[in-house]
Design a protein around this motif. Structure first.
Motif, PDB file in Angstrom:
ATOM      1  N   CYS A 183       0.314   2.870   3.853  1.00  0.00           N
ATOM      2  CA  CYS A 183       0.785   2.201   5.070  1.00  0.00           C
ATOM      3  C   CYS A 183       1.830   1.119   4.790  1.00  0.00           C
TER       4      CYS A 183
ATOM      5  N   CYS B  81      -7.212   0.358   0.660  1.00  0.00           N
ATOM      6  CA  CYS B  81      -6.258  -0.587   1.270  1.00  0.00           C
ATOM      7  C   CYS B  81      -7.002  -1.460   2.289  1.00  0.00           C
TER       8      CYS B  81
ATOM      9  N   CYS C 245      -5.111  -0.167   6.093  1.00  0.00           N
ATOM     10  CA  CYS C 245      -5.324   1.171   6.676  1.00  0.00           C
ATOM     11  C   CYS C 245      -6.640   1.800   6.224  1.00  0.00           C
TER      12      CYS C 245
ATOM     13  N   CYS D  50       0.860  -1.186   0.000  1.00  0.00           N
ATOM     14  CA  CYS D  50       0.000   0.000   0.000  1.00  0.00           C
ATOM     15  C   CYS D  50       0.900   1.240   0.000  1.00  0.00           C
TER      16      CYS D  50
HETATM   17 ZN   LIG Z   1      -2.653   0.904   3.563  1.00  0.00          ZN
END
Ligand SMILES: [Zn+2]
Length: 629
Positions: free
Chosen positions: A234, A259, A262, A231
């Motif tokens: 994150c 995502c 997150c 991602c």
């Molecule tokens: Zn993420």
């Protein structure tokens, strides 16, 4: 140093160790004749191809590489990289198989030949396919240290050619279950490599139908690698999945990815970096060993190839037309398509979907009528009869698929080898209906089943009514081909006289027609039933379901099967009517079908006669048939 000395020294120098991806980055030129992005090949453009190419390289101990990929991810370019690498770097006998001989021919002409000529490393190893004695034809290329044979999975001759160390099998899910009665084409081809210890088998395909899909079966036996990307927010590594795309299905303007860790959203521009840092992870490491399997869906398509926006746009269109959904699931999600939903079709639930229009009346959107006739019995059977459904067809507002309207269903009792039932059928064929516009409508097409015990009677009746759009048809359970084939000439044996090739019969792809009809029933809003349609009618219409069976060679195939003790004449009539309609649309000038029919309705020739339906019902009684539904 003169040229001779240089050549001599080059020959002595140990060969630098190269993998398929490294070779391709160094030497491969994409031809302007075959590639969307001509020029030097770069593995970085589609970084997920690096690992499959490494496993195809001579220094990997993997023997079988399986790609279960969505479309447009560069599968066939990778196959060509491998072919080029083998010719130049690790020459040996090689076999390359396409689903059919004609596809093999196309690949050879449009992709392989340009690559061989325009990649300098290969150009002097294989002379152009011009001269007869050059050892270079469309189906065979000879090069120092080996040869390349190119064939089709539909030809047993292609598959049992000489032994080969490398076998490339492209789009294997499209291969037939059995080739020329000699067995499974993949097994036949792989046998060619059995004597080579350092063999490589490369199998690729987009998936097809659940339970009978070769590439899925191959992938399931592999170590099942999936491509994980981090991602951009994150850093959490995950497999990009369609379910995580966020978009407005009413107004598709932007598409973002959420995502799974997150829950933050990002757009497609993050993809290039994500792909570059992505990695393959085996999800079934216990299967590791001989076969490396790779699965990838369309979300990983590099920027500029297939966008997330296009994937969502196609999805929304497929949602409108369930028949498109199968292709979308196969080529975008890289998943097999399941027909399970069809088993859930419930006749009782369909009772609630009936429309308000009466049987024998024409809903306004209908622009053309087609009849389907199922022939039952013969040879003195007490239940001998013709079952006749009349369906109306109208254009779909989105222009993708037609809508169907059940107008009526009639049964004419009697022996189909005797004249009476056919006189009754003439009454139905010649009936006039009235369109709400006031226009009179006649039957435009009619398909009669010739597969029963009254074949010659069917041929005879149809032949004499060709000018009314009447055809004889025969069901075939082979799917994949056209919905309705080209007509073939048949002899008619009537009352002991044989007239050679005086009739025509059309073969139907009933499996695919049933897929379409069931998609309409499931999709709702595509098929309509008049207000008096009975639950018995719906039971017969939904009397079959798709299921998996094992064929004589032990290979799973998907096919339609009857529910136990269930008559399905209404379904057959629907299939036949649909085939007659398809033939009409095929023979009309391209794209003009509905124009022609709709114009006829807007310009009725005789709108004063409002009695057409009544007169039809009056003659019904005379012909002694039962208007059941
Ligand atoms: Zn993420």
């Amino acid at each position: 140093m003169n040229a001779w000395e240089k050549g001599f020294l080059d020959g002595l120098r140990p060969q630098e160790p190269l993998t398929v991806d490294a070779w391709s980055d160094k030497y491969r030129i994409l031809s302007s004749r075959g590639a969307a992005e001509p020029g030097k090949y770069r593995t970085d453009r589609a970084p997920f191809m690096r690992e499959p190419m490494r496993e195809l390289s001579t220094d990997s101990s993997i023997q079988r590489v399986v790609l279960m990929f969505a479309a447009q991810l560069g599968k066939s370019e990778t196959m060509l990289n491998w072919v080029a690498y083998c010719i130049d770097y690790a020459p040996a006998p090689m076999l390359l198989i396409q689903p059919s001989l004609s596809m093999a021919q196309r690949l050879s002409k449009q992709r392989l030949e340009p690559m061989l000529q325009e990649t300098p490393r290969l150009a002097d190893k294989i002379p152009p396919a011009r001269s007869r004695d050059s050892g270079n034809s469309q189906y065979a290329k000879i090069f120092p240290g080996g040869f390349l044979a190119i064939g089709g999975s539909n030809s047993a001759a292609s598959l049992r050619s000489m032994p080969a160390r490398y076998i490339g099998l492209d789009e294997i899910s499209a291969y037939p279950g059995d080739v020329d009665g000699e067995g499974d084409p993949v097994a036949l081809a792989e046998k060619r490599a059995s004597t080579f210890t350092k063999r490589k088998i490369f199998l690729t395909s987009t998936p097809t139908i659940k339970g009978s899909c070769r590439i899925e079966a191959e992938y399931e036996e592999s170590d099942q690698r999936k491509f994980y990307c981090g991602c951009p927010i994150c850093g959490f590594y995950q497999v990009l999945m369609f379910e995580q795309l966020r978009f407005d299905s009413k107004k598709l303007d932007k598409v973002e990815y959420e995502c799974i860790s997150c829950k933050e959203r990002f757009d497609e521009t993050a993809k290039t970096t994500m792909l570059r840092k992505g990695e393959w992870r085996a999800t079934k490491p216990e299967n590791a060993g001989i076969t490396a399997g790779f699965w990838l869906n369309g979300l990983a398509s590099p920027m500029g190839w297939l966008s997330w926006f296009e994937i969502c746009d196609e999805f929304l269109k497929a949602k409108q037309n369930p028949a498109l959904m199968r292709t979308w699931v196969n080529t975008r999600k890289a998943e097999t398509f399941s027909y399970e939903y069809q088993e859930k079709l419930n006749a009782e639930a369909l009772m609630d979907t009936r429309s308000d229009y009466l049987p024998g009346t024409i809903p306004e959107p209908v622009v053309c009528l087609c009849m389907g006739v199922d022939v039952q019995g013969g040879m003195g059977s007490a239940t001998s009869r013709l079952e006749v459904s009349t369906w109306g067809y109208s254009p779909d507002p989105s222009g993708i698929a037609e809508n169907m309207y059940l107008i009526d269903h009639n049964i004419i009792y009697g022996d189909p080898n005797q004249g009476e039932v056919w006189t009754g059928l003439d009454v139905l064929l010649n009936a006039e209906y009235e369109h709400p516009s006031g226009a009179k409508m006649k039957i435009s097409g009619c398909a009669v089943d010739s597969g029963g015990l009254a074949t010659s009677s069917v041929y005879e009746w149809c032949m004499r009514r060709r000018n009314k759009g009447v055809i004889a048809i025969k069901g075939s359970s082979r799917s994949g081909g056209p919905i309705i084939g080209k007509g073939s000439r048949v002899d008619i044996n009537y009352s002991g006289r044989v007239r050679k090739k005086s009739g025509v019969v059309y073969l139907l792809n009933t499996e695919d027609i049933k897929d379409r009809i069931f998609s309409k029933i499931k999709g709702s809003g595509k098929i309509f039933f008049h207000s008096e349609t009975t639950s018995e009618y719906f039971k017969e219409l939904t009397g079959e379901y798709r299921t998996q069976k094992t064929n004589s060679k032990g290979y799973p195939v998907s096919t339609y099967e009857k529910k136990p003790n269930q008559a399905v004449e209404k379904l057959d009539c629907c299939v036949y009517s649909y085939s007659a309609y398809q033939l009409l649309t095929k023979t009309a000038p391209k794209g003009k079908f509905f124009d022609i029919y709709a114009k006829k309705l807007l310009n009725p020739t005789n709108s004063s006669d409002k009695k057409t339906l009544n007169s039809k019902h009056a003659s019904s009684k005379q012909a002694n048939f039962v208007n059941q539904w």
